[in-house]
Design a protein around this motif. Structure first.
Motif, PDB file in Angstrom:
ATOM      1  N   PRO A  95      30.409 -76.161  38.741  1.00 37.82           N
ATOM      2  CA  PRO A  95      31.172 -75.155  39.485  1.00 37.82           C
ATOM      3  C   PRO A  95      30.243 -74.299  40.340  1.00 37.82           C
ATOM      4  O   PRO A  95      29.158 -73.914  39.921  1.00 37.82           O
ATOM      5  N   GLY A  96      30.668 -74.036  41.560  1.00 42.27           N
ATOM      6  CA  GLY A  96      29.842 -73.229  42.452  1.00 42.27           C
ATOM      7  C   GLY A  96      30.247 -73.386  43.895  1.00 42.27           C
ATOM      8  O   GLY A  96      31.256 -74.023  44.219  1.00 42.27           O
ATOM      9  N   GLY A  97      29.438 -72.822  44.787  1.00 43.90           N
ATOM     10  CA  GLY A  97      29.740 -72.914  46.210  1.00 43.90           C
ATOM     11  C   GLY A  97      28.785 -72.054  47.020  1.00 43.90           C
ATOM     12  O   GLY A  97      27.758 -71.585  46.514  1.00 43.90           O
ATOM     13  N   TRP A  98      29.132 -71.856  48.295  1.00 47.02           N
ATOM     14  CA  TRP A  98      28.287 -71.074  49.190  1.00 47.02           C
ATOM     15  C   TRP A  98      28.157 -69.633  48.704  1.00 47.02           C
ATOM     16  O   TRP A  98      29.129 -69.038  48.225  1.00 47.02           O
ATOM     17  N   ALA A  99      26.956 -69.072  48.866  1.00 47.08           N
ATOM     18  CA  ALA A  99      26.746 -67.664  48.550  1.00 47.08           C
ATOM     19  C   ALA A  99      27.526 -66.795  49.533  1.00 47.08           C
ATOM     20  O   ALA A  99      27.618 -67.116  50.719  1.00 47.08           O
ATOM     21  N   ASP A 100      28.067 -65.715  49.036  1.00 47.59           N
ATOM     22  CA  ASP A 100      28.846 -64.787  49.857  1.00 47.59           C
ATOM     23  C   ASP A 100      27.986 -63.605  50.287  1.00 47.59           C
ATOM     24  O   ASP A 100      27.177 -63.093  49.501  1.00 47.59           O
ATOM     25  N   ILE A 101      28.171 -63.172  51.514  1.00 44.01           N
ATOM     26  CA  ILE A 101      27.496 -61.979  51.999  1.00 44.01           C
ATOM     27  C   ILE A 101      27.910 -60.782  51.136  1.00 44.01           C
ATOM     28  O   ILE A 101      29.093 -60.570  50.867  1.00 44.01           O
ATOM     29  N   GLY A 102      26.929 -60.000  50.702  1.00 46.94           N
ATOM     30  CA  GLY A 102      27.222 -58.816  49.901  1.00 46.94           C
ATOM     31  C   GLY A 102      27.180 -59.038  48.408  1.00 46.94           C
ATOM     32  O   GLY A 102      27.258 -58.070  47.637  1.00 46.94           O
ATOM     33  N   LEU A 103      27.058 -60.284  47.968  1.00 50.27           N
ATOM     34  CA  LEU A 103      27.006 -60.585  46.542  1.00 50.27           C
ATOM     35  C   LEU A 103      25.635 -61.150  46.183  1.00 50.27           C
ATOM     36  O   LEU A 103      25.052 -61.934  46.934  1.00 50.27           O
ATOM     37  N   SER A 104      25.132 -60.771  45.016  1.00 49.59           N
ATOM     38  CA  SER A 104      23.897 -61.360  44.517  1.00 49.59           C
ATOM     39  C   SER A 104      24.188 -62.777  44.011  1.00 49.59           C
ATOM     40  O   SER A 104      25.350 -63.159  43.826  1.00 49.59           O
ATOM     41  N   ALA A 105      23.122 -63.545  43.754  1.00 50.17           N
ATOM     42  CA  ALA A 105      23.315 -64.898  43.229  1.00 50.17           C
ATOM     43  C   ALA A 105      24.054 -64.854  41.891  1.00 50.17           C
ATOM     44  O   ALA A 105      24.915 -65.701  41.612  1.00 50.17           O
ATOM     45  N   LYS A 106      23.739 -63.860  41.054  1.00 46.64           N
ATOM     46  CA  LYS A 106      24.445 -63.709  39.773  1.00 46.64           C
ATOM     47  C   LYS A 106      25.935 -63.450  39.999  1.00 46.64           C
ATOM     48  O   LYS A 106      26.794 -64.030  39.328  1.00 46.64           O
ATOM     49  N   GLU A 107      26.231 -62.573  40.928  1.00 42.07           N
ATOM     50  CA  GLU A 107      27.639 -62.242  41.197  1.00 42.07           C
ATOM     51  C   GLU A 107      28.377 -63.447  41.767  1.00 42.07           C
ATOM     52  O   GLU A 107      29.554 -63.668  41.455  1.00 42.07           O
ATOM     53  N   VAL A 108      27.702 -64.228  42.590  1.00 47.01           N
ATOM     54  CA  VAL A 108      28.334 -65.424  43.158  1.00 47.01           C
ATOM     55  C   VAL A 108      28.688 -66.423  42.061  1.00 47.01           C
ATOM     56  O   VAL A 108      29.790 -66.973  42.033  1.00 47.01           O
ATOM     57  N   VAL A 109      27.749 -66.680  41.141  1.00 50.56           N
ATOM     58  CA  VAL A 109      28.024 -67.688  40.120  1.00 50.56           C
ATOM     59  C   VAL A 109      29.159 -67.241  39.198  1.00 50.56           C
ATOM     60  O   VAL A 109      30.005 -68.058  38.785  1.00 50.56           O
ATOM     61  N   VAL A 110      29.225 -65.950  38.872  1.00 50.82           N
ATOM     62  CA  VAL A 110      30.339 -65.440  38.062  1.00 50.82           C
ATOM     63  C   VAL A 110      31.664 -65.665  38.783  1.00 50.82           C
ATOM     64  O   VAL A 110      32.650 -66.135  38.189  1.00 50.82           O
ATOM     65  N   LYS A 111      31.689 -65.333  40.056  1.00 54.69           N
ATOM     66  CA  LYS A 111      32.904 -65.491  40.872  1.00 54.69           C
ATOM     67  C   LYS A 111      33.326 -66.956  40.967  1.00 54.69           C
ATOM     68  O   LYS A 111      34.500 -67.301  40.784  1.00 54.69           O
ATOM     69  N   GLU A 112      32.365 -67.843  41.263  1.00 51.96           N
ATOM     70  CA  GLU A 112      32.689 -69.253  41.481  1.00 51.96           C
ATOM     71  C   GLU A 112      33.161 -69.938  40.203  1.00 51.96           C
ATOM     72  O   GLU A 112      34.104 -70.739  40.229  1.00 51.96           O
ATOM     73  N   VAL A 113      32.521 -69.650  39.091  1.00 56.60           N
ATOM     74  CA  VAL A 113      32.938 -70.263  37.827  1.00 56.60           C
ATOM     75  C   VAL A 113      34.351 -69.820  37.456  1.00 56.60           C
ATOM     76  O   VAL A 113      35.169 -70.621  36.992  1.00 56.60           O
ATOM     77  N   LYS A 114      34.642 -68.551  37.673  1.00 55.67           N
ATOM     78  CA  LYS A 114      35.990 -68.049  37.387  1.00 55.67           C
ATOM     79  C   LYS A 114      37.018 -68.731  38.280  1.00 55.67           C
ATOM     80  O   LYS A 114      38.081 -69.165  37.810  1.00 55.67           O
ATOM     81  N   GLU A 115      36.721 -68.847  39.572  1.00 55.67           N
ATOM     82  CA  GLU A 115      37.680 -69.424  40.514  1.00 55.67           C
ATOM     83  C   GLU A 115      37.869 -70.928  40.295  1.00 55.67           C
ATOM     84  O   GLU A 115      38.987 -71.434  40.434  1.00 55.67           O
ATOM     85  N   GLU A 116      36.782 -71.635  39.974  1.00 55.29           N
ATOM     86  CA  GLU A 116      36.867 -73.096  39.899  1.00 55.29           C
ATOM     87  C   GLU A 116      37.118 -73.631  38.497  1.00 55.29           C
ATOM     88  O   GLU A 116      37.641 -74.740  38.346  1.00 55.29           O
ATOM     89  N   ALA A 117      36.744 -72.852  37.459  1.00 52.53           N
ATOM     90  CA  ALA A 117      36.887 -73.362  36.091  1.00 52.53           C
ATOM     91  C   ALA A 117      37.677 -72.440  35.176  1.00 52.53           C
ATOM     92  O   ALA A 117      37.939 -72.791  34.023  1.00 52.53           O
ATOM     93  N   GLY A 118      38.058 -71.253  35.666  1.00 53.55           N
ATOM     94  CA  GLY A 118      38.879 -70.347  34.863  1.00 53.55           C
ATOM     95  C   GLY A 118      38.125 -69.581  33.792  1.00 53.55           C
ATOM     96  O   GLY A 118      38.745 -68.898  32.972  1.00 53.55           O
TER      97      GLY A 118
END
Length: 205
Positions: A95-118
């Motif tokens: 699970p993952g994807g492109w980094a978002d402007i304004g988010l750290s790498a940690k924040e991106v991975v938390v967001k992507e895992v939630k969106e893609e894997a629940g």
């Protein structure tokens, strides 16, 4: 896998983008615009993608061009790794994807895992930073750095999201067909090696 025409097109595009951003001379700006058009023409010739789409996706940015960043979450359940089935190609990926402007790498991975894997996760450790060009991915118009972050599940329920159709845990010797645009079998194997050898160095190329 690197194709010379693709590498040339990307380099010409990067030079033209920087020139258009920083040049003041009208004649230089004209030349850099010609370079950008040449890079688009090369991409169109070899990919058969519409010129307007190439201009938007490949040559639509401004300012100094830098690599894109792809952030992936690495989650283990004992001897199995979490993968999601991508809606776009029907294959499986971390699970993952492109980094978002304004988010750290940690924040991106938390967001992507939630969106893609629940799942709600806590990032634990950086596992690797890899340059996509050194690995067996399909050709890409972008220069990409891939960041892999080990995560621990805190809550949530494993379920597909808008960009995925299934979620599952897989053993190293029972991996499903992988989305090689996103991750390769060699990368997954390296992540298993790191899990089994806690002192393993961070993946870095």
């Amino acid at each position: 896998m690197q194709l010379k025409w693709l590498e040339w097109a990307k380099q010409i595009q990067a030079i033209s983008q920087a020139g258009l951003a920083y040049s003041k001379d009208i004649y230089d700006l004209e030349r850099f615009e010609q370079l950008r058009s040449l890079s688009i023409e090369i991409m169109q010739q070899y990919t058969e993608v519409e010129e307007s789409q190439i201009r938007t996706l490949f040559a639509g940015e401004t300012g100094y061009q830098t690599p894109k960043v792809d952030v992936r979450g690495v989650i283990f359940d004992e001897d199995r790794i979490l993968l999601v089935r991508e809606r776009l190609d029907g294959a499986w990926a971390l699970p993952g994807g492109w980094a978002d402007i304004g988010l750290s790498a940690k924040e991106v991975v938390v967001k992507e895992v939630k969106e893609e894997a629940g799942l709600e996760v806590m990032p634990l450790r950086l596992l690797g930073i890899l340059d996509k060009k050194f690995h067996a991915h399909p050709p890409s118009p972008f220069h990409v750095y891939k960041i892999f972050i080990r995560c621990e599940v805190l809550g949530g329920q494993a379920e597909a999201g808008m960009e995925t159709t299934a979620v599952g845990y897989f053993a190293e010797d029972e991996l499903p067909p992988l989305s090689t645009e996103r991750n390769t079998a060699e990368q997954i194997k390296a992540l298993f090696d790191m899990k089994n050898n806690p002192g393993h160095e961070i993946l870095f190329d």
